[in-house]
Scaffold this motif. Structure first.
Motif, PDB file in Angstrom:
ATOM      1  N   PRO A 213       0.854  -1.183   0.000  1.00 23.91           N
ATOM      2  CA  PRO A 213       0.000   0.000   0.000  1.00 23.91           C
ATOM      3  C   PRO A 213       0.896   1.240   0.000  1.00 23.91           C
ATOM      4  O   PRO A 213       1.997   1.203   0.565  1.00 23.91           O
ATOM      5  CB  PRO A 213      -0.749  -0.112   1.332  1.00 23.91           C
TER       6      PRO A 213
ATOM      7  N   PHE B 271       2.724   2.504   3.133  1.00 23.14           N
ATOM      8  CA  PHE B 271       3.781   1.580   3.553  1.00 23.14           C
ATOM      9  C   PHE B 271       5.001   1.713   2.657  1.00 23.14           C
ATOM     10  O   PHE B 271       6.135   1.624   3.119  1.00 23.14           O
ATOM     11  CB  PHE B 271       3.272   0.135   3.507  1.00 23.14           C
TER      12      PHE B 271
ATOM     13  N   LEU C  71       0.327  14.782   5.667  1.00 22.01           N
ATOM     14  CA  LEU C  71      -0.405  14.902   4.404  1.00 22.01           C
ATOM     15  C   LEU C  71      -0.685  13.503   3.835  1.00 22.01           C
ATOM     16  O   LEU C  71      -1.784  13.210   3.364  1.00 22.01           O
ATOM     17  CB  LEU C  71       0.426  15.728   3.417  1.00 22.01           C
TER      18      LEU C  71
ATOM     19  N   TYR D 192      -3.388  11.958   5.853  1.00 22.09           N
ATOM     20  CA  TYR D 192      -4.680  12.564   5.522  1.00 22.09           C
ATOM     21  C   TYR D 192      -5.219  11.974   4.218  1.00 22.09           C
ATOM     22  O   TYR D 192      -6.386  11.593   4.116  1.00 22.09           O
ATOM     23  CB  TYR D 192      -4.520  14.083   5.410  1.00 22.09           C
ATOM     24  N   LEU D 193      -4.334  11.890   3.225  1.00 20.57           N
ATOM     25  CA  LEU D 193      -4.752  11.344   1.939  1.00 20.57           C
ATOM     26  C   LEU D 193      -5.171   9.885   2.081  1.00 20.57           C
ATOM     27  O   LEU D 193      -6.081   9.417   1.398  1.00 20.57           O
ATOM     28  CB  LEU D 193      -3.614  11.464   0.919  1.00 20.57           C
ATOM     29  N   GLU D 194      -4.517   9.184   3.003  1.00 24.64           N
ATOM     30  CA  GLU D 194      -4.877   7.782   3.227  1.00 24.64           C
ATOM     31  C   GLU D 194      -6.281   7.696   3.830  1.00 24.64           C
ATOM     32  O   GLU D 194      -7.081   6.852   3.440  1.00 24.64           O
ATOM     33  CB  GLU D 194      -3.858   7.118   4.156  1.00 24.64           C
ATOM     34  N   ARG D 195      -6.561   8.593   4.770  1.00 21.32           N
ATOM     35  CA  ARG D 195      -7.870   8.578   5.420  1.00 21.32           C
ATOM     36  C   ARG D 195      -8.999   8.813   4.424  1.00 21.32           C
ATOM     37  O   ARG D 195     -10.034   8.179   4.500  1.00 21.32           O
ATOM     38  CB  ARG D 195      -7.931   9.669   6.504  1.00 21.32           C
ATOM     39  N   ILE D 196      -8.758   9.742   3.494  1.00 16.23           N
ATOM     40  CA  ILE D 196      -9.823  10.020   2.542  1.00 16.23           C
ATOM     41  C   ILE D 196      -9.754   9.085   1.330  1.00 16.23           C
ATOM     42  O   ILE D 196     -10.520   9.223   0.386  1.00 16.23           O
ATOM     43  CB  ILE D 196      -9.815  11.493   2.083  1.00 16.23           C
ATOM     44  N   GLY D 197      -8.816   8.150   1.387  1.00 20.43           N
ATOM     45  CA  GLY D 197      -8.752   7.117   0.353  1.00 20.43           C
ATOM     46  C   GLY D 197      -8.246   7.570  -1.003  1.00 20.43           C
ATOM     47  O   GLY D 197      -8.588   6.993  -2.026  1.00 20.43           O
ATOM     48  N   ARG D 198      -7.424   8.621  -1.030  1.00 25.13           N
ATOM     49  CA  ARG D 198      -6.924   9.103  -2.328  1.00 25.13           C
ATOM     50  C   ARG D 198      -5.411   9.004  -2.438  1.00 25.13           C
ATOM     51  O   ARG D 198      -4.838   9.505  -3.402  1.00 25.13           O
ATOM     52  CB  ARG D 198      -7.316  10.576  -2.518  1.00 25.13           C
TER      53      ARG D 198
ATOM     54  N   VAL E 229      -2.888  10.189  -5.921  1.00 23.12           N
ATOM     55  CA  VAL E 229      -2.229  11.493  -5.723  1.00 23.12           C
ATOM     56  C   VAL E 229      -0.712  11.336  -5.689  1.00 23.12           C
ATOM     57  O   VAL E 229       0.017  12.006  -6.418  1.00 23.12           O
ATOM     58  CB  VAL E 229      -2.742  12.188  -4.438  1.00 23.12           C
TER      59      VAL E 229
ATOM     60  N   ARG F 269       3.178   2.771   9.576  1.00 20.08           N
ATOM     61  CA  ARG F 269       3.241   2.559   8.136  1.00 20.08           C
ATOM     62  C   ARG F 269       4.649   2.168   7.702  1.00 20.08           C
ATOM     63  O   ARG F 269       5.286   2.848   6.917  1.00 20.08           O
ATOM     64  CB  ARG F 269       2.790   3.827   7.387  1.00 20.08           C
TER      65      ARG F 269
END
Lengths: 113, 98, 347
Positions: free
Chosen positions: C54, C57, C105, C108-114, C118, C249
């Motif tokens: 992922p 990671f 950052l 954050y991007l991981e939380r929103i699944g993007r 990105v 991670r």
């Protein structure tokens, strides 16, 4: 310089030995299908799965047993809903299985990220 | 000169590309990602570390840094020792950095 | 045919990884990084992601392996040569805050699944810029050669942006003796913050940006910039490893596999620089960057296998190329040495 390197190496070894000696609270891991998640009482019930992974059963197969956890202090990932495959790290405290972390395996499905 | 310009533009361009994506994404549902290592599938040292990851992440972080430093130092010494035995003249080469 | 033995279970990331690919990436990043002298971490994050890690990671594992590798190069140089420690420590502040921002950052991007798309697209832009830089350098070198101009000392002649920047007098003003500069402490801090963000976000050492920034924006002499950058890479690697582990991670097994490969590879890469001649190899490097970029795009459009084959194939070929240079050169040197010894004995 050599002396400094030697001192640094010794320090690293000392820290490593210290870490090795420190007691580690061993946590158990359970995986299974979420049956119920009661947010009011912080009780999480799962149908436990075994470790017989295969293409048809990527998360293991049901053992038929249900397990109940107290997740009031646990770090919970994506909100568990009945049917989700969850993985929990837990410790037994006063004969109660107290969850440390709850991972929503099926929803996260890390492989796709 | 142009190389430097490009390098600086790199940062700006990267940020520029990133921003709209972030802005667009922020509208979506957020969910914490918690990872639990499956200690049922591993044994020995791997089990120890996977367990540490689940139960005491701070200790795991300290371990990671200490082990990485230790391994880096060990490999550094070992490789220097091996290379010095090859009989090649390694002193006269230009020093190449990151 | 059962190929399951080629896959290794990563307990934390929870994925089965094609381990020969992992070894190849570690080894290649050592060889290529050692040879070209520019980190090489840019291929690790995409490589790990393509192998199946992922994205978060991949970044964490990359940054931890940088920490280990920087220890190796520190041992090799046995001391930090010309480090401006005062400047280094001022920059540590910016670097650490920057890395943390980059890592936040990522989370954050991981939380929103993007996170996947990105980071992949940012990498595409980043690698494209490296490729443009390498090819334009090559073109310039060829042009110079045609005109018969000898390649002089790479310097800062005519480049005095830092003189303007030194005029900024926001306190505290500081005098960095080793570099011989006097400027606002904010200048190195801002520079290190920006490189830190990028390092934390992409999982790289950041030297690629920090070096020119030190020279052209802060006005540090080249030899001091080299040492100070090495120092910063080590700090940023260690802090990055720590913070990414704390965020959970990182895949320790992968870090060790790659570190071992990188340690061996780096020796071959650095020794090969001794025997390499001409600018041709720069073209190979530029092509490797482009292939890496294409494989990220392939991964983005779900062509998993082609992406893996392309990236592993490219770095594999370049590795073999550099190894051939190294072994040929080394064999010749040892032969000559033997001949010399024989002549001396006869005399």
């Amino acid at each position: 310089m050599k002396k400094a390197t030697l001192a640094a190496s010794l320090m690293v070894i000392a820290i490593a030995v210290g870490l090795m000696g420190s007691p580690v609270m061993a946590a158990e891991v359970s995986q299974g299908k979420c049956i119920q998640y009661d947010e009011a009482t912080h009780k999480l019930t799962i149908e436990a799965y075994d470790t017989q992974f295969s293409k048809e059963f990527p998360y293991g197969q049901s053992t038929g047993a249900t397990e109940i956890f107290d997740v009031s202090t646990a770090a919970i990932g994506i909100h568990p809903e009945p049917g989700d495959i969850l993985r929990l790290a837990w410790v037994e405290k006063d004969s109660v299985r107290s969850g440390l972390k709850v991972m929503n395996v099926s929803k996260q499905d890390l492989r796709k990220k | 000169m142009r190389g430097i310009f490009n390098r600086c533009r790199g940062v700006l361009a990267a940020l520029w590309v990133m921003l709209p994506a972030v802005a667009q994404a922020s509208g979506e549902a957020a969910g914490n990602i918690v990872v639990v290592a499956d200690t049922r599938r591993v044994t020995g040292v791997m089990h120890y570390f996977a367990d540490l990851y689940n139960s005491d992440i701070l200790m795991f972080a300290i371990w990671t840094v200490v082990l990485t430093v230790a391994m880096g130092c060990t490999l550094g010494f070992l490789m220097d020792f091996i290379m010095s035995r090859t009989g090649l003249d390694l002193k006269s080469r230009k020093i190449v950095e990151h | 045919m059962d190929a399951s033995w080629l896959y290794m279970y990563m307990p934390i990331a929870g994925v089965d990884i094609f381990w020969p690919g992992l070894v190849l990436i570690g080894y290649s990043v050592g060889v290529i990084g050692g040879f070209f002298g520019m980190g090489g971490a840019w291929m690790v994050t995409p490589g790990l992601n393509i192998l199946g890690f992922p994205m978060a990671f991949a970044i964490g594992t990359d940054i931890a392996h940088i920490a280990g590798k920087s220890m190796i190069s520190t041992i090799r140089h046995s001391k930090f040569g010309n480090v401006d420690y005062k400047l280094g420590f001022v920059m540590v502040v910016g670097t650490m805050v920057g890395i943390e921002c980059g890592a936040q950052l990522v989370m954050y991007l991981e939380r929103i699944g993007r996170i996947g798309p990105v980071v992949r697209w940012v990498y595409v832009v980043f690698l494209l810029l490296i490729a443009v830089m390498v090819f334009s350098d090559y073109a310039k070198a060829v042009k110079k050669k045609k005109q018969g101009i000898a390649d002089g000392e790479k310097g800062t002649e005519g480049f005095t942006w830092y003189k303007t920047l030194h005029k900024i007098n926001i306190p505290p003003m500081m005098h960095f003796k080793a570099s011989g500069i006097y400027c606002s402490a904010w200048l190195p801090m801002v520079v290190s913050f920006i490189t830190g963000v990028l390092a934390g976000f992409l999982g790289i050492g950041g030297g690629l940006l920090r070096m020119p920034a030190l020279i052209y924006f802060i006005g540090v002499p080249t030899h001091v910039a080299v040492g100070t950058d090495l120092f910063e890479v080590m700090i940023s690697g260690l802090y990055g490893a720590f913070t990414y582990t704390l965020k959970g991670r990182i895949e320790l097994v992968a870090v060790f596999v790659m570190l071992t490969g990188a340690a061996i590879g780096a020796q071959i890469g650095t020794v090969a620089t001794k025997y390499a001649k001409g600018y041709g190899i720069r073209l190979a490097f530029g092509s490797a960057v482009l292939c890496c970029m294409i494989s990220i795009i392939l991964k983005q459009f779900k062509f998993q296998t082609s992406a893996a084959v392309l990236i592993l194939g490219t770095i594999g070929i370049i590795c073999i190329y550099i190894m051939v240079i190294m072994f040929r050169g080394a064999a010749q040197e040892l032969r000559e040495k033997k001949n010399r010894e024989q002549v001396t004995v006869r005399v």
